[in-house]
Design a protein around this motif. Structure first.
Motif, PDB file in Angstrom:
ATOM      1  N   LEU A   1      -2.141  11.535  -1.570  1.00 32.80           N
ATOM      2  CA  LEU A   1      -2.526  10.440  -0.675  1.00 32.80           C
ATOM      3  C   LEU A   1      -2.687   9.108  -1.395  1.00 32.80           C
ATOM      4  N   SER A   2      -2.779   9.130  -2.716  1.00 34.46           N
ATOM      5  CA  SER A   2      -2.952   7.865  -3.433  1.00 34.46           C
ATOM      6  C   SER A   2      -1.743   6.957  -3.253  1.00 34.46           C
ATOM      7  N   ALA A   3      -0.568   7.542  -3.046  1.00 34.00           N
ATOM      8  CA  ALA A   3       0.638   6.731  -2.840  1.00 34.00           C
ATOM      9  C   ALA A   3       0.518   5.870  -1.595  1.00 34.00           C
ATOM     10  N   PHE A   4      -0.286   6.299  -0.638  1.00 36.55           N
ATOM     11  CA  PHE A   4      -0.514   5.526   0.575  1.00 36.55           C
ATOM     12  C   PHE A   4      -1.788   4.688   0.468  1.00 36.55           C
ATOM     13  N   ALA A   5      -2.823   5.259  -0.145  1.00 33.10           N
ATOM     14  CA  ALA A   5      -4.125   4.587  -0.197  1.00 33.10           C
ATOM     15  C   ALA A   5      -4.101   3.366  -1.109  1.00 33.10           C
ATOM     16  N   GLU A   6      -3.430   3.447  -2.244  1.00 37.67           N
ATOM     17  CA  GLU A   6      -3.456   2.341  -3.193  1.00 37.67           C
ATOM     18  C   GLU A   6      -2.787   1.075  -2.656  1.00 37.67           C
ATOM     19  N   PRO A   7      -1.611   1.160  -1.992  1.00 35.11           N
ATOM     20  CA  PRO A   7      -1.060  -0.066  -1.394  1.00 35.11           C
ATOM     21  C   PRO A   7      -1.964  -0.642  -0.299  1.00 35.11           C
ATOM     22  N   ARG A   8      -2.631   0.206   0.462  1.00 33.47           N
ATOM     23  CA  ARG A   8      -3.534  -0.289   1.498  1.00 33.47           C
ATOM     24  C   ARG A   8      -4.703  -1.034   0.860  1.00 33.47           C
ATOM     25  N   LEU A   9      -5.215  -0.511  -0.241  1.00 37.99           N
ATOM     26  CA  LEU A   9      -6.274  -1.193  -0.987  1.00 37.99           C
ATOM     27  C   LEU A   9      -5.782  -2.545  -1.485  1.00 37.99           C
ATOM     28  N   ALA A  10      -4.560  -2.587  -2.007  1.00 38.41           N
ATOM     29  CA  ALA A  10      -4.009  -3.848  -2.515  1.00 38.41           C
ATOM     30  C   ALA A  10      -3.890  -4.887  -1.410  1.00 38.41           C
ATOM     31  N   GLY A  11      -3.506  -4.456  -0.205  1.00 39.69           N
ATOM     32  CA  GLY A  11      -3.402  -5.387   0.912  1.00 39.69           C
ATOM     33  C   GLY A  11      -4.749  -5.976   1.282  1.00 39.69           C
ATOM     34  N   ILE A  12      -5.785  -5.144   1.254  1.00 42.55           N
ATOM     35  CA  ILE A  12      -7.140  -5.619   1.540  1.00 42.55           C
ATOM     36  C   ILE A  12      -7.612  -6.584   0.458  1.00 42.55           C
ATOM     37  N   GLN A  13      -7.315  -6.272  -0.789  1.00 37.36           N
ATOM     38  CA  GLN A  13      -7.757  -7.130  -1.891  1.00 37.36           C
ATOM     39  C   GLN A  13      -7.123  -8.517  -1.817  1.00 37.36           C
ATOM     40  N   ARG A  14      -5.865  -8.600  -1.393  1.00 39.34           N
ATOM     41  CA  ARG A  14      -5.217  -9.908  -1.282  1.00 39.34           C
ATOM     42  C   ARG A  14      -5.905 -10.773  -0.233  1.00 39.34           C
ATOM     43  N   VAL A  15      -6.243 -10.176   0.906  1.00 42.00           N
ATOM     44  CA  VAL A  15      -6.934 -10.925   1.966  1.00 42.00           C
ATOM     45  C   VAL A  15      -8.335 -11.313   1.509  1.00 42.00           C
ATOM     46  N   ALA A  16      -9.013 -10.386   0.839  1.00 46.33           N
ATOM     47  CA  ALA A  16     -10.377 -10.651   0.374  1.00 46.33           C
ATOM     48  C   ALA A  16     -10.404 -11.820  -0.603  1.00 46.33           C
ATOM     49  N   THR A  17      -9.402 -11.903  -1.469  1.00 44.74           N
ATOM     50  CA  THR A  17      -9.349 -13.002  -2.441  1.00 44.74           C
ATOM     51  C   THR A  17      -9.265 -14.352  -1.736  1.00 44.74           C
ATOM     52  N   VAL A  18      -8.469 -14.420  -0.707  1.00 45.25           N
ATOM     53  CA  VAL A  18      -8.297 -15.673   0.035  1.00 45.25           C
ATOM     54  C   VAL A  18      -9.585 -16.089   0.738  1.00 45.25           C
ATOM     55  N   HIS A  19     -10.347 -15.129   1.235  1.00 40.33           N
ATOM     56  CA  HIS A  19     -11.515 -15.415   2.064  1.00 40.33           C
ATOM     57  C   HIS A  19     -12.843 -15.264   1.324  1.00 40.33           C
ATOM     58  N   GLY A  20     -12.793 -15.018   0.030  1.00 39.83           N
ATOM     59  CA  GLY A  20     -14.020 -14.909  -0.739  1.00 39.83           C
ATOM     60  C   GLY A  20     -14.833 -13.666  -0.441  1.00 39.83           C
ATOM     61  N   ALA A  21     -14.161 -12.600  -0.010  1.00 39.41           N
ATOM     62  CA  ALA A  21     -14.846 -11.337   0.268  1.00 39.41           C
ATOM     63  C   ALA A  21     -14.778 -10.434  -0.966  1.00 39.41           C
ATOM     64  N   THR A  22     -15.693  -9.473  -1.042  1.00 35.44           N
ATOM     65  CA  THR A  22     -15.661  -8.486  -2.127  1.00 35.44           C
ATOM     66  C   THR A  22     -15.093  -7.182  -1.599  1.00 35.44           C
ATOM     67  N   VAL A  23     -14.461  -6.428  -2.497  1.00 37.79           N
ATOM     68  CA  VAL A  23     -13.850  -5.148  -2.134  1.00 37.79           C
ATOM     69  C   VAL A  23     -14.339  -4.079  -3.095  1.00 37.79           C
ATOM     70  N   THR A  24     -14.831  -2.967  -2.540  1.00 41.51           N
ATOM     71  CA  THR A  24     -15.324  -1.854  -3.354  1.00 41.51           C
ATOM     72  C   THR A  24     -14.572  -0.577  -3.003  1.00 41.51           C
ATOM     73  N   PRO A  25     -13.743  -0.047  -3.905  1.00 37.71           N
ATOM     74  CA  PRO A  25     -13.082   1.241  -3.630  1.00 37.71           C
ATOM     75  C   PRO A  25     -14.127   2.364  -3.586  1.00 37.71           C
TER      76      PRO A  25
END
Length: 336
Positions: free
Chosen positions: A201-225
């Protein structure tokens, strides 16, 4: 007490069918293999089929493959079936659609993280096509291994077209992006991301995490795996951790994991979505049944019949029309 096999039934061959139908073995082969170029009358075809049915004759798939130079197997790596109900339903639809076109779908259990090693294992079955739908499951060398084994159609989902592969355009990171954009639009800035620990499942979970991290960077949000195996005790422990970390939102990987975590949060007195919003993915019926109803990311794949036609065209003609891209959209409900 010792076990002994009973008398072994005589093996029925195409010669027996030919003798019973009063035709040649070649005619039996043409009929049972569905050879459209052979000029055989309907009366003869019916007689052969009736004889085969009466004798209980089953064609030898391996021998047929040797004659044809390829098999009629369509191979799906087992990682696809491990990604949740959405994909298991899709696999079921694909089995039906490809079966109607004369193919047999086989789920292959090898989940080697190395694409070339995996491709060599797949190639041993000499499949006519491979549907490697997990991200990053193919490389140019892996595709070459399959081509040398006679596989004439290789399909995958990827963000960009892959040389030598029929590529269905879709980016798993877009699921995370859509979920994160929804959460930040609701004022959430401390986002946890559930990362399943199950194999494949990491093959699916890791890209989804990366997508969230890109949005979080733009909006000043934090992301915790947040690693979590699928189970009640693990969800309960994670619910406690989410509260201790002061998270105000969790993306639950898919609806099944998200619903499990949402229930655990409720058990620990955490208000969803008042204290922690929860978002899943796949837009399963489950998302509408649980309470609070689960916000999800809808995941649209081309219809199974359309993909099956594409596979058939690639196998028999070497080309096919492009398929519509995979797309994603938020489905807001009570949990966010």
């Amino acid at each position: 007490m010792a076990f002994s096999k009973g008398p072994q039934a005589a093996r029925i061959t195409s010669t027996d069918v030919a003798r019973a139908a009063g035709v040649s073995r070649a005619t039996v082969s043409f009929v049972l293999n569905g050879t459209s170029t052979a000029r055989i009358s309907e009366e003869t075809r019916s007689r052969v089929l009736a004889a085969a049915d009466e004798l209980g004759y089953v064609p030898h798939a391996a021998a047929r493959s040797l004659r044809a130079g390829r098999s009629d197997l369509i191979l799906l790596p087992a990682a696809v079936s491990a990604t949740g109900r959405l994909f298991s339903d899709w696999v079921d639809d694909m089995e039906t659609a490809l079966g109607e076109r004369g193919y047999t779908v086989v789920l292959h259990g090898n989940r080697s993280p190395d694409p070339v090693t995996a491709a060599r294992a797949w190639a041993q079955l000499r499949p006519a096509a491979v549907l490697a739908m997990a991200p990053n499951s193919l490389t140019a060398e892996a595709v070459q291994v399959l081509a040398q084994a006679g596989t004439t159609a290789v399909l995958t989902i990827a963000p960009e077209p892959m040389p030598g592969v029929f590529t269905l355009l879709g980016d798993q990171s877009d699921i995370g992006r859509v979920a994160a954009e929804h959460l930040v639009s609701r004022g959430r800035r401390r986002i946890g991301v559930l990362m399943p620990t199950e194999r494949g499942l990491s093959a699916f979970a890791e890209p989804r995490l990366a997508g969230i991290q890109r949005v979080a960077t733009v909006h000043g949000a934090t992301v915790t795996p947040l690693p979590m195996p699928y189970g009640g005790e693990a969800a309960s422990a994670l619910a406690v951790l989410c509260r201790e970390l002061g998270l105000d939102a969790v993306f639950g990987y898919n609806d099944e994991y998200a619903a499990l975590l949402s229930a655990a949060l409720n058990d620990h007195g955490v208000d969803v979505p008042g204290q922690i919003a929860v978002v899943g993915a796949d837009d399963l019926l489950l998302a509408q049944i649980v309470r609070p109803q689960l916000t999800s990311v809808r995941y649209r794949l081309p219809a199974a019949d359309l993909i099956a036609d594409t596979v058939d065209s690639l196998i028999n003609r070497g080309t096919a029309e492009p398929l519509p891209s995979v797309w994603f959209e938020p489905v807001p409900r009570q949990s966010s």
